[in-house]
Design a protein around this motif. Structure first.
Motif, short mmCIF file in Angstrom:
data_model
loop_
_atom_site.label_atom_id
_atom_site.label_comp_id
_atom_site.label_asym_id
_atom_site.label_seq_id
_atom_site.Cartn_x
_atom_site.Cartn_y
_atom_site.Cartn_z
N LEU A 246 49.28 42.84 49.34
CA LEU A 246 49.28 41.90 48.23
C LEU A 246 49.21 40.46 48.74
CD1 LEU A 246 51.98 43.57 45.95
CD2 LEU A 246 49.55 43.39 45.43
N LYS A 247 50.00 40.16 49.75
CA LYS A 247 50.02 38.82 50.31
C LYS A 247 48.68 38.47 50.96
CE LYS A 247 55.02 38.55 51.14
NZ LYS A 247 56.08 38.50 52.18
N VAL A 248 48.09 39.43 51.66
CA VAL A 248 46.80 39.19 52.33
C VAL A 248 45.72 38.89 51.30
CG1 VAL A 248 44.94 40.32 53.62
CG2 VAL A 248 47.29 40.49 54.43
N ILE A 249 45.66 39.68 50.24
CA ILE A 249 44.63 39.47 49.22
C ILE A 249 44.86 38.16 48.47
CG2 ILE A 249 43.74 40.37 47.02
CD1 ILE A 249 44.26 43.19 48.25
N GLU A 250 46.10 37.89 48.15
CA GLU A 250 46.43 36.62 47.48
C GLU A 250 45.98 35.44 48.34
OE1 GLU A 250 50.29 34.76 45.15
OE2 GLU A 250 50.61 36.15 46.83
N ALA A 252 43.64 35.50 50.78
CA ALA A 252 42.18 35.53 50.96
C ALA A 252 41.46 34.94 49.75
CB ALA A 252 41.71 36.95 51.22
N LYS A 253 42.03 35.15 48.56
CA LYS A 253 41.37 34.65 47.35
C LYS A 253 41.83 33.27 46.93
CE LYS A 253 38.60 34.32 44.13
NZ LYS A 253 37.17 34.16 44.47
N THR A 254 43.11 33.00 47.01
CA THR A 254 43.63 31.79 46.35
C THR A 254 44.00 30.64 47.29
OG1 THR A 254 45.97 32.50 46.35
CG2 THR A 254 44.58 33.28 44.55
N GLN A 255 44.03 30.88 48.62
CA GLN A 255 44.40 29.79 49.53
C GLN A 255 43.44 28.62 49.37
OE1 GLN A 255 42.89 28.79 52.74
NE2 GLN A 255 44.53 27.39 53.27
N ALA A 282 48.58 41.11 38.59
CA ALA A 282 49.65 40.18 38.20
C ALA A 282 49.70 38.98 39.14
CB ALA A 282 50.99 40.90 38.19
N ARG A 283 49.55 39.24 40.45
CA ARG A 283 49.57 38.16 41.44
C ARG A 283 48.40 37.18 41.20
NH1 ARG A 283 52.34 38.77 46.66
NH2 ARG A 283 54.05 40.20 46.25
N LEU A 284 47.23 37.74 40.97
CA LEU A 284 46.04 36.90 40.84
C LEU A 284 46.00 36.19 39.49
CD1 LEU A 284 43.44 39.27 42.54
CD2 LEU A 284 44.48 37.21 43.51
N GLY A 288 45.62 32.15 37.81
CA GLY A 288 44.50 31.88 36.91
C GLY A 288 43.19 32.47 37.36
N VAL A 289 43.24 33.53 38.18
CA VAL A 289 42.01 34.16 38.68
C VAL A 289 41.49 35.16 37.66
CG1 VAL A 289 41.01 35.63 40.48
CG2 VAL A 289 42.69 33.88 41.09
#
Length: 427
Positions: A246-250, A252-255, A282-284, A288-289
């Motif tokens: 979850l942290k890796v995807i968050e 990769a997309k939102t940083q 939920a994370r994304l 606002g993704v």
């Protein structure tokens, strides 16, 4: 064609050719000291650089530039510090110029090997990001090349200020200031002239939007090192390290949404989709993704509480898209085989990752995914020359010849055969 523009490029090209011979024979110590001087000047002249950048930002804002393009135009203390650190990292790296490899004695008695040498002169054409001026210049110095830089008109003040520091560092260390030159005109015609000048440049490296790179690839009369898109994928193979994934995807997309190595498409194994997709959604959504999903993912997510604008059904085109925005396509796949097949069909062959604790699946993914960078259990945002330890990158190449992936020092060099003999004669 404007005679004035042609004359400007000819003058820059001639000076670059002459400077390339000088810098090609510069010592490792001289190049190291030049990069150290440049790092120092970047820190000392921060206020001047940020002031120049502010003028570009104000002009861009008045022209209606916004979103990813405006974001890429910004300089900051942190960005300048990263540029300085990149110069210092490059300075500390071994000098590969003149390195001889593969020296073997032949039956005739001659010894044959290869020597790494500079390419000569490269042309760099880029948009928005003024920090590319430093990345290109520092790599040019380290690799013993001369370069001609053409930044976007929106960053002209920033690029002029940065190029001035580069030339100052060169002169202070006994190297010709014409080893790194910035095209001062903002006329678009200058790009066309440069990319059709094989007498002056040996390779062109475009860095910017797809339209720019496509145009240069079509019109150039010299070789081009490039990538067109950054449609990067991550495939979730299992849920054994759910929180880590979850942290890796968050990240990769939102940083950051605008870079070419940001995550654009998420693939999830059907065996874990039910319990796992709601967690990542939920994370994304908290960022606002917007998720554009396949039918199976829709079944898992549409019943959850959510903003209706942040969940849509994906179209076929979504699997190809590089959004550069808070949008992510999501697809449920049967297994690692379907994930690899999907990526090789739809991706731009830039950077793709697998999240798994299955060693066999990880090794298969590394071998079979046909991309410039392939990763296991980490964020696609690491596909970057600085993060790869290259000191800096001049761009990403998705081509399969010469240079592939982040292009650092070695990507700006060539190999020539050398033959050592003691009077041997061919019979």
């Amino acid at each position: 064609m404007s005679t004035t523009v042609q004359n400007q490029i000819d003058a820059l090209g001639l000076a670059a050719r002459q400077a390339s011979r000088h810098i090609a024979r510069a010592s490792a110590a001289q190049k190291r000291q030049t990069l150290g001087t440049l790092a120092r000047l970047l820190r000392e002249e921060e206020a001047v650089l940020l002031s120049a950048n502010q003028r570009d930002l104000e002009r861009a804002q008045a022209s209606g530039v916004s979103g990813p393009l405006f974001d890429r135009l910004k300089l900051s203390s942190a960005i300048l510090q990263t540029c300085a650190l990149g110069c210092e990292q490059l300075a500390l790296m071994p000098d590969v110029i003149g390195e001889v490899t593969g020296l073997r004695e032949q039956p005739s008695g001659i010894r044959v090997g290869q020597m790494r040498v500079p390419i000569g002169v490269f042309g760099m054409i880029y948009e928005s990001r003024p920090n590319v001026t430093i990345e290109a210049a520092s790599l040019s110095i380290k690799s013993g090349n001369a370069c001609i830089l053409r930044g976007g008109s929106e960053a002209i003040e920033s690029n002029k200020a940065l190029a001035t520091l580069v030339q100052k560092a060169l002169v202070l260390n006994g190297l010709p200031q014409t080893a790194v030159q910035l095209i001062q005109t903002t006329e678009r015609e200058a790009v066309g002239v440069l990319i059709r000048s094989p007498q002056w440049v040996d390779v062109i490296i475009p860095r910017g939007g797809k339209g720019l790179i496509a145009r240069i690839s079509e019109e150039a009369r010299v070789p081009v090192i490039k990538h067109l898109d950054g449609n990067c994928h991550t495939y979730v193979d299992d849920a054994l390290e759910s929180e880590m994934y979850l942290k890796v995807i968050e990240n990769a997309k939102t940083q950051k949404y605008s870079p070419c190595n940001a995550l654009e498409s998420l693939l999830v194994n059907a065996s874990v989709a039910g319990p796992w997709l709601p967690k990542i959604a939920a994370r994304l959504w908290a960022h606002g993704v917007e998720l554009r999903v396949c039918d199976e993912a829709w079944a898992h997510l549409s019943t959850l509480p959510h903003d209706g604008a942040l969940l849509k059904r994906a179209t076929e085109q979504d699997w190809f898209e590089e959004y550069l925005a808070p949008i992510l396509s999501v697809k449920v796949v049967a297994d690692v085989s379907e994930a690899i097949e999907h990526i090789n069909h739809y991706s731009s062959h830039h950077t793709d990752a697998i999240l798994t604790q299955n060693h066999t699946h990880a090794q298969r993914f590394l071998r079979e995914v046909d991309s410039a960078s392939v990763m296991v259990n980490t964020s696609t945002r690491f596909a970057d020359g600085f993060e790869f330890g290259l000191g800096a990158e001049i761009g990403i190449s998705t081509d399969k010849f010469h240079a592939r992936g982040p292009v650092g020092v070695e990507g700006l060099t060539s190999l020539k055969y050398i033959v050592l003999g003691q009077g041997e004669l061919r019979g």
